[in-house]
Structures are given as C-alpha cells and as structure tokens.
Enzyme design. Structure first.
Site, PDB file in Angstrom:
ATOM      1  CE  LYS A 143      -1.738   1.496   4.058  1.00 28.46           C
ATOM      2  NZ  LYS A 143      -1.446   2.882   4.450  1.00 28.46           N
ATOM      3  CG  ASN A 144       2.182   2.776   3.575  1.00 29.02           C
ATOM      4  OD1 ASN A 144       1.037   3.143   3.302  1.00 29.02           O
ATOM      5  ND2 ASN A 144       2.555   2.475   4.806  1.00 29.02           N
ATOM      6  NE  ARG A 163      -1.204  12.144   8.489  1.00 28.39           N
ATOM      7  CZ  ARG A 163      -1.271  13.341   9.039  1.00 28.39           C
ATOM      8  NH1 ARG A 163      -2.401  13.781   9.542  1.00 28.39           N
ATOM      9  NH2 ARG A 163      -0.199  14.108   9.105  1.00 28.39           N
ATOM     10  CB  CYS A 168      -4.374  10.771  12.111  1.00 27.92           C
ATOM     11  SG  CYS A 168      -3.583   9.441  12.905  1.00 27.92           S
ATOM     12  NE  ARG A 211       0.231   9.791  10.692  1.00 33.40           N
ATOM     13  CZ  ARG A 211      -0.208   8.970   9.732  1.00 33.40           C
ATOM     14  NH1 ARG A 211      -1.473   8.575   9.734  1.00 33.40           N
ATOM     15  NH2 ARG A 211       0.598   8.542   8.788  1.00 33.40           N
ATOM     16  N   PRO A 212       1.963  15.833  12.345  1.00 33.91           N
ATOM     17  CG  PRO A 212       3.857  16.623  13.430  1.00 33.91           C
ATOM     18  CD  PRO A 212       2.841  15.541  13.480  1.00 33.91           C
ATOM     19  CG  ASP A 262       6.840  19.879  11.457  1.00 30.09           C
ATOM     20  OD1 ASP A 262       6.250  18.782  11.350  1.00 30.09           O
ATOM     21  OD2 ASP A 262       7.866  20.008  12.146  1.00 30.09           O
ATOM     22  CG  LEU A 263       9.820  17.331   9.523  1.00 30.71           C
ATOM     23  CD1 LEU A 263      10.090  15.868   9.851  1.00 30.71           C
ATOM     24  CD2 LEU A 263      11.073  18.160   9.794  1.00 30.71           C
ATOM     25  CG  ASP A 269       2.774   1.085   9.524  1.00 28.92           C
ATOM     26  OD1 ASP A 269       2.324   1.932  10.319  1.00 28.92           O
ATOM     27  OD2 ASP A 269       3.172   1.373   8.389  1.00 28.92           O
ATOM     28  NE  ARG A 314      -7.312   4.475   5.037  1.00 26.50           N
ATOM     29  CZ  ARG A 314      -6.819   5.546   5.642  1.00 26.50           C
ATOM     30  NH1 ARG A 314      -7.292   5.907   6.811  1.00 26.50           N
ATOM     31  NH2 ARG A 314      -5.867   6.266   5.080  1.00 26.50           N
TER      32      ARG A 314
END
Ligand code: EPU
Length: 420
Positions: free
Chosen positions: A22-23, A92, A116, A121-122, A124-125, A304, A396
């Site tokens: 998936k990822n 996301r 989430c 779960r920022p 910013d990066l 995970d 998902r």
C-alpha cells in the site's frame, strides 16, 4: 457498513500470496504528476487507499484504471493543482501531491490533513523542506498554498526521519534547478522504491537506500512502467497470525530482507523460519515466548506492526513490553483488546502485556487500519465468536484479507450491518 464475524480457535496453515505494498503504491502514484504521459504500475494492490489516490489524481486530470493489479495512469493533461479536503481527510498520503505539483507547475493548493485517529501527525517537515527549495508557503482557510517560479536545489536536514516528507521533497527536488542534499532521509523500502522509479523516469539521485540523498535537478522527466514492492506489513501480519494460532504458513511473493527485524523477533518467540528468495516459511510448534519490541525507523521494527505484535503477545505466557517510539499515542486498539479479556497496562508509549490468559469472543470496534488487524488477530485466538466492526479501516490496507485468512483455515465472514 461491513463487519467481520470470526470464530476463534483455528490453526492457520497453508500458502498465501502477499500483495503489493500500500505505502509503496501511494508514494509512486503521485510521481506521475512530474511528467506527462502513460504509466503502468504492476502489482498495485486493489485497496481503498489506492482508489482514494486514484480519485484524487483523477480530479487533477490523471486518468487511472486498475485492472488485475495493473494500474494504468495517463497524466498527459493535468487540469487542476488542488487536493481538496474531501480527499485529504480520507487519506493523509494525499499530501504527497504537494511536492510534484509545485515542482512542475509552480503552484499547488493542498488541504492540511488535520488530526488522525491516534493523535497529531504534523506536516511541518514537508513544508520546511519545500521552503528550503524556495517555495513560498502560506496557510489559507485550511489549505497549504505553495508557489515557486522555479524550485532551487538546497541542503535540507530532516529533524525527524519522515517517510512522507522524504518522498515529497525528493520528488520536488528532481525538477529543481541545481543540487539538493537531503540528510537524515527516510530509508524505508517504500521510499527507496520511489527513488528507483524516479531514476527510471530520468531523475538523478545518488545515495538511494541511505539516509543521505544527492539529487541533481533535471529539466524534465518521462513516464515509465514500474512495479510495486511486496507489502512487508501485510506479510508480517500473516506471519504473526500463523505464529499465534500455532500454525504453518508459506508466504509467496515477499521480500524477506525487508522483514529482517520482524523475522528475528518471531524466531525469539519460538517460531521456526525458513527463507528462500521471495518465500518465507514459518512454523510454530511451541507455546510462544514473550518478546519485547520497540518500534523505530527502518530497518527497525515498524510502527505499523506494533498493534499486531501486541495481539500476538496476548498468547505468550508472561510479561512483554511493547514500546512505540514513532507514534507514541497509537494504542487505540488497547481498550478494544481489553474487551476480549486482554490484560494490558498502558503507560504513555509503552504497553505492558500480561499474556497467556484465554481471550473470549466479544464485539469490538476498529479505530484505524493496524488496530483493525490487531483485533482480527486477537479474535482468531479468542474462545467463541467475535465481531469486529468498522472493517472499512482494514479495507484501506489489506487486499482480500478475509479470503486469504479463509484459505488458511480461519473462520471469518464479512457481514453487512447497519451498525456504525
Ligand atoms: N513527523 C513530523 N513532522 C512531519 C512529518 C512527520 O514530526 O512533517 C513525525 C511523525 O509525527 C512521526 C514521525 O515523524 O512521529 C514519522 O512519520 P512519517 O512522516 O514517517 O509518517 P508518514 O509518512 O505520515 C508513513 C506511512 C505510515 C507509517 C509511517 C511510519 C504512508 C502512506 N504512511 O506515514 O503508514 O506508519 O510512515 O513508518 O506511507 C499505515 O500504513 O498504517 C501507516 C500509518
């Protein structure tokens, strides 16, 4: 809305083919925004998250068709540079479109993902990295608006190793003017496979597979055919399912190298494991031993599989500690597992499991993808019948999970329900 009805107490035995990651697919699909033309991604899993990404790309003008795990994408005509909230709130990974859009079109408007199921779960990066490459970023009405006439190569250090931010900035840097140096970049196999796809598309990237990436920007890229790597999390989930039911399982089409840390922990728990090229054979003849895990970035134990390992440890006689250093709040499965009779003490990012007590069937509720996997695993060893609600979470990220489990001897049925 569907639920699973599971009868516990059956050993899992047999063979199962592992699907594409998936990822992996979710990182590769947005790369089509970097160059016009037709792409073919083999071994793409047929999953809700892949459909969500297809719909998002479709709303931008990319034609996507998934046929027997072959994903065809035509990115010849992009008509929108916007990722609306309706898509990003569902997934996301939609945020991945930001880097490619601003790199190629000089403009992008992407909804902020928000919170989430298991906490903040920022992003910013992602934003800092793009700013380093010269993008002007503003937040307007819940959207990130990024603009740049031409991105420029720069040095960027990730304060925290981030899979998504590395993918985003790496994609953007492929079309920037000059050289980009990324340090403390993520080395998860899904990011490495994205980097390889980008190189096939004509990108110049050195250091693939290491935490230091040197990217020489090029004027343009071209479309490619590629293949999604096997899903290491799905593989680990099936291995754990076999281990906790005292079973014997052969995984086909997997990459044992990507699972080294998990295989070692399974061996420590008493499993016999045999690995041949892309197959893994696991046999569990013993009572599982308690084994502690601490999640970390690749090649460590993935966050995970934290929830699934926790379910496994309910079967092991004794105390084990499960620490999540990546997502410290990712324990929504714990109260539900307690409903099955689990004895788990949660202290901040550490779950202390007192295993070995027989679980008993109950109705439990999924809160997110890996939590649902954990509940299904626990239901497989619980006495009697369990119901796992809200299985849309599992859809998902696990292709045909109930069919695969049934083929291994599990008793699991998908039932339509009005309950939410
Ligand atoms: N982080 C920041 N700022 C950022 C980005 C991340 O502080 O801008 C922090 C996160 O809060 C976290 C850590 O960095 O503590 C690592 O997060 P990362 O960015 O690596 O996660 P991600 O890219 O959002 C991907 C997977 C997740 C997986 C994590 C960690 C995809 C689509 N998602 O998320 O997968 O848990 O990496 O390995 O690749 C799942 O499949 O169930 C799943 C949640």
């Amino acid at each position: 809305m569907d639920k699973f009805v599971i009868e516990g107490g059956h050993r899992l035995c047999g063979r199962v083919k592992i699907s594409g990651a998936k990822n992996g697919s979710l990182a590769m699909m947005p790369a089509v925004l970097l160059a016009p033309g037709v792409y073919h991604l083999k071994n793409t899993p047929n999953l809700r998250d892949v459909w969500t990404m297809s719909r998002l790309l479709g709303s931008m003008g990319v034609f996507c068709e998934l046929n027997d795990n072959n994903l065809f994408m035509d990115a010849s005509q992009i008509k929108s540079y916007e990722a609306p909230y309706e898509h990003v709130k569902m997934m996301r990974a939609s945020f991945y479109v930001l880097g490619p859009l601003v790199a190629r079109y000089g403009t992008a408007k992407v909804s902020l993902p928000g919170g989430c199921a298991w906490g903040p779960r920022p992003v910013d990066l992602h934003l800092k990295g793009l700013e380093k490459l010269g993008a002007e970023i503003s937040i307007e009405n819940g959207y990130v608006v990024a603009k740049a006439e031409k991105l420029k190569g720069a040095k960027f250090h990730f304060d925290i190793s981030s899979v998504g931010a590395t993918g985003n900035i790496m994609m953007a840097a492929t079309l920037a003017q000059g050289t980009t140096l990324l340090t403390n970049a993520a080395i998860e196999p899904e990011i490495t496979s994205l980097a390889r796809m980008l190189v096939k598309m004509g990108a110049k990237i050195e250091g693939i597979g290491t935490s230091q990436l040197i990217i020489d920007g090029v004027a343009e890229l071209h479309p490619v055919d590629d293949e999604t790597i096997p899903d290491r999390i799905e593989a680990a989930t099936f291995l754990i399912a076999a281990a906790m039911t005292g079973g014997r399982i052969e995984l086909e089409h997997t990459n044992p190298y990507h699972l080294a840390s998990v295989l070692q922990k399974l061996e420590e728990s008493g499993c016999n494991i045999d690995v041949t090229s892309d197959n893994i054979l696991l046999e569990m003849d013993n009572e599982p031993k308690p084994v502690d895990i601490t999640t970390s970035v690749y090649p460590g134990i993935p966050t995970d599989i934290q929830a699934q390992w926790l379910a496994f440890m309910l079967k092991a006689n004794g105390i084990s500690k499960i620490i999540d250093t990546i997502y410290t709040d990712r324990f929504k499965h714990v109260p539900e597992l307690r409903r099955l009779g689990a004895n788990i003490d949660l202290q901040e990012n550490t779950a202390i499991v007192q295993g070995g007590k027989q679980l008993s069937g109950a109705t439990v509720m999924s809160s997110d993808l890996r939590a649902s996997a954990s509940l299904i695993l626990a239901a497989l060893i619980a006495e009697g019948q369990s119901e796992v609600l809200r299985v849309y979470h599992i859809d998902r990220g696990y292709e045909n999970i109930e069919k695969k489990l049934t083929s291994l001897g599990a008793v699991i049925k998908r039932v339509k329900t009005d309950l939410i």
